[in-house]
Design an enzyme around this catalytic site. Structure first.
Site, short mmCIF file in Angstrom:
data_model
loop_
_atom_site.label_atom_id
_atom_site.label_comp_id
_atom_site.label_asym_id
_atom_site.label_seq_id
_atom_site.Cartn_x
_atom_site.Cartn_y
_atom_site.Cartn_z
N PRO A 334 -1.21 -3.80 8.34
CA PRO A 334 -1.33 -5.08 7.63
C PRO A 334 -0.24 -5.17 6.57
CG PRO A 334 -3.06 -3.57 6.96
CD PRO A 334 -2.35 -2.90 8.09
N THR A 336 1.84 -7.45 3.66
CA THR A 336 1.75 -8.60 2.78
C THR A 336 2.93 -9.54 3.00
OG1 THR A 336 0.65 -7.22 1.13
CG2 THR A 336 1.55 -9.31 0.38
N CYS A 419 -3.97 -0.20 -2.13
CA CYS A 419 -2.97 -1.15 -2.61
C CYS A 419 -2.51 -0.75 -4.00
CB CYS A 419 -3.55 -2.56 -2.63
SG CYS A 419 -2.37 -3.81 -3.22
N ASN A 521 0.09 7.42 8.09
CA ASN A 521 0.94 6.28 7.72
C ASN A 521 2.05 6.74 6.78
OD1 ASN A 521 0.60 3.40 5.59
ND2 ASN A 521 1.94 3.65 7.32
N GLY A 522 3.29 6.36 7.13
CA GLY A 522 4.40 6.66 6.24
C GLY A 522 5.66 7.09 6.95
#
Length: 681
Positions: A334, A336, A419, A521-522
């Site tokens: 997801p 932004t 976040c 993730n990363g």
């Protein structure tokens, strides 16, 4: 010839220039310094930056206007609506000035001739709706009007859109008035012993008369409508329903003052073990057998009390819930702003398996904000789709999950607990939850029991650098109700600087139970990165791809085909064309839709310019933390695409969407901190 050669300066020859300049570092040395090893043939001197007074040229040559007040902007909007440039929507669809039901009292213009006289020239290409065999819903206002087969398309003959999860107007009105019921969330919050965050209202006396969202018309005697879900217990005691109705709180909104959340009632170790083994319903039934009048602080009549409480809190076991197999599926994170529906459609065409909507704030969804609900939109091509929500309190998140479960078509719901943005963290949401493990437990427990859809959680390694907390959450989060967890290998303090700590992600995966899917993730920027991380730990189900997809969305194709794609500038331009087509179909093909598509295209181009073509590198694949030197492409279009100037991005948008309006400016909303200093906060 000899005289001419003698007249040349002694240091003008290439050999003399090479001898006077310092030797170029080797590709290995450049990689060690995080500098992209671009081939010498494509290097060029660094560009001369203009003085700050000329920076406005990078924004299309316009001077930034003075900030106007909200009242002035509102007055200008009303005046603009009355001008001939704002044709009534109904008139534009039908091409008939008398088709508007408001007639002369309509706020917009009905003068078709005046509108067509000032309308800009049509854009090149075909109407995006004509390419999918649909009648254009924008009619005369479409910027591709000349390509319409029937310029006076009737709105009743429009084909069905391929987008779902739109906000129903009746549901929105209930949310505006705080009359939408959340029976599952309220019951679960009471069961966990938590207090609901309540916002007092002037008309609080009428709060008991809430409208059931199943009866949108609001007709009938609401006192006879039970609060409890009829699917849970068709014969629930009305006294209990009335008690739950009176105690039902209101959703937290931005300007409310949150109360301090009390800790759950302490339970003995025997009771806790019994909850984990048999579920909350068994323990509650046991408590009621000891004291039939004790039920979470509610006085329940002895007749039918036990059956009502047991049925009310009965929730499906985790094994009974639908489980999504994330193993080795390509997961688009997801994102932004840029992770909008057209971009997700584009990634689906390039090989993405799982897509997730942009992060939506729970408080805004509960208020019925249309702009926030737009983040939950789903296209028919997204066959495995989830939504991501963000909230600070268990009751807020639980209500949002119940709302999304009732009104949207999704395959899973993700809770953002990572976040790093200040405005989110300062409200107690996002990565600030990593400092409150008991609240994480309450949120997951409350949210997982109000829906049968899989619940996933996304976290970072920690809030502060060097104080990792994710591993302590991974071992228990499955027992709390989560089906999967995504671990971003950076702390909140790091933001996006430094490389992701995949060794720690592996440690978290090793502590996870076998039933829990762990997603890493990363820094996934090539198929070799994806292969390395998936094979690095057997408990890693898959990798989530975020900035790698922003910079080169064809990374999904590379992973599936297991190759480094030396994509040409023409192929990249065709991908931009597809995005523009999807954007015009989503935001509209009228002037407003064209400019909205342009804005999101420019936001995306602020990321794609960081891609270095494979054919220009001495060492492949490119890494996310490489700083590119000043270089040129293999052709003019490729050189234009690698520019980091906003003026060049605007030029690319004009190649796809025509000239920008007069006075147009653009400044990227997000400035990635991939290879700059860490933003500590």
């Amino acid at each position: 010839m000899a005289a001419a050669a003698a007249a040349d300066p002694p240091d003008s020859s290439p050999a003399a220039t090479a001898a006077s300049s310092p030797p170029r570092p080797s590709p290995e040395e450049l990689v060690a310094r995080a500098v992209a090893p671009v081939k010498p043939a494509f290097l060029r001197p660094p560009p001369v930056r203009d003085a700050p007074k000329d920076e406005s040229k990078a924004n299309g040559g316009a001077v930034v206007a003075e900030k106007k007040s909200k009242r002035q902007l509102k007055r200008e909007r009303k005046q603009e609506q009355k001008s001939s440039s704002h044709l009534c929507i109904e008139v534009g669809k039908s091409g008939n000035a008398s088709s508007c039901k408001y007639g002369d009292s309509c706020r917009f213009s009905h003068d078709i001739d005046a509108y067509l006289a000032q309308k800009p020239a049509d854009l090149e290409g075909m109407c995006p709706f004509a390419t999918v065999d649909q009648l254009c819903p924008y009619g005369l206002t479409c910027r591709f009007l000349g390509t319409h087969k029937d310029t006076h398309a009737a709105s009743g003959n429009l084909s069905e859109k391929h987008e779902i999860n739109t906000l129903n107007k009746d549901i929105q009105k209930l949310l505006w008035k705080n009359k939408y019921k959340f029976p599952k969330a309220s019951a679960q919050i009471k069961l966990l012993g938590l207090k609901e965050v309540i916002k007092s209202k002037p008309n609080a006396a009428n709060d008991d008369k809430k409208v059931n969202h199943d009866n949108l018309d609001g007709n009938g005697d609401e006192k006879t409508e039970p609060l409890c879900n009829p699917l849970i217990n068709a014969e629930c005691d009305s006294t209990l329903c009335e008690e739950l109705d009176r105690s039902e709180g209101e959703p937290l909104i931005d300007n409310s003052i949150p109360c301090v959340e009390p800790r759950p009632t302490k339970k003995s170790k025997v009771e806790s073990d019994e909850i984990d083994k048999h579920g909350a319903g068994t323990l509650n039934a046991k408590a009621e057998s000891e004291d039939p009048n004790l039920s979470n602080g509610l006085e329940v009549p002895s007749n039918n009390a036990s059956s009502c409480r047991t049925d009310l809190i009965a929730t499906p076991h985790l094994r009974e819930k639908k489980i999504i197999d994330f193993r080795e599926k390509l997961y688009l994170a997801p994102l932004t702003t840029v992770g909008n529906l057209p971009f997700r459609r584009l990634c689906k065409t390039l090989g993405a398996d799982i897509t997730c909507g942009e992060m939506a704030m729970c408080t805004n969804l509960l208020q019925g904000q249309a702009s926030e609900w737009a983040l939950l939109r789903r296209h028919s091509s997204e066959d495995l789709f989830g939504v991501q929500i963000c909230g600070a309190y268990p009751d807020t998140v639980a209500r949002t999950v119940e709302l999304v479960d009732n009104e949207c078509s999704v395959d899973f719901i993700d809770i953002n607990m990572g976040c790093p943005i200040d405005i989110v963290v300062n409200k107690g949401a996002g990565s600030s939850l990593l400092t409150k493990p008991m609240r994480i437990k309450s949120i997951v427990q409350a949210a997982s029991t109000v829906t049968e859809k899989p619940l996933t959680v996304k976290v970072r390694t920690a809030f502060f650098e060097g104080r990792n907390r994710a591993d302590s959450i991974v071992s228990d989060i499955y027992d709390w109700g989560a089906s999967a967890i995504t671990v971003h290998g950076r702390s909140r303090q790091q933001r996006y600087s430094k490389l992701a700590d995949w060794d720690y992600i592996y440690q978290c995966a090793q502590k996870a139970p076998n039933q829990l899917h762990v997603v890493g993730n990363g820094d996934v920027f090539s198929f070799t990165d994806w292969n390395k991380h998936v094979s690095g730990c057997s408990k890693i189900s898959t990798c989530m791809i975020a900035r790698g997809a922003l910079i080169k969305p064809w990374i999904f194709t590379e992973i599936k085909e297991q190759r480094h794609w030396d994509i040409t500038s023409g192929e990249r331009f065709n991908i931009l064309k597809d995005f523009v087509s999807f954007g015009l179909e989503h935001w509209g093909s009228d002037s407003k839709g064209v400019e909205t598509t342009r804005y999101f295209l420019l936001e995306w181009l602020s990321y794609t310019c960081r891609y270095i073509p494979v054919g220009l590198l001495d060492v492949i694949p490119q890494r996310l933390n490489w700083r590119p030197p000043s270089y040129c492409g293999r052709d003019d279009l490729e050189t234009l695409m690698i520019s980091d100037s906003a003026a060049d991005w605007i030029r690319i948008s004009e190649m796809l969407l025509g000239k920008v309006p007069e006075g147009f400016t653009f400044i990227p909303k997000h400035k990635s901190n991939a290879y700059d200093r860490a933003e500590n906060g």
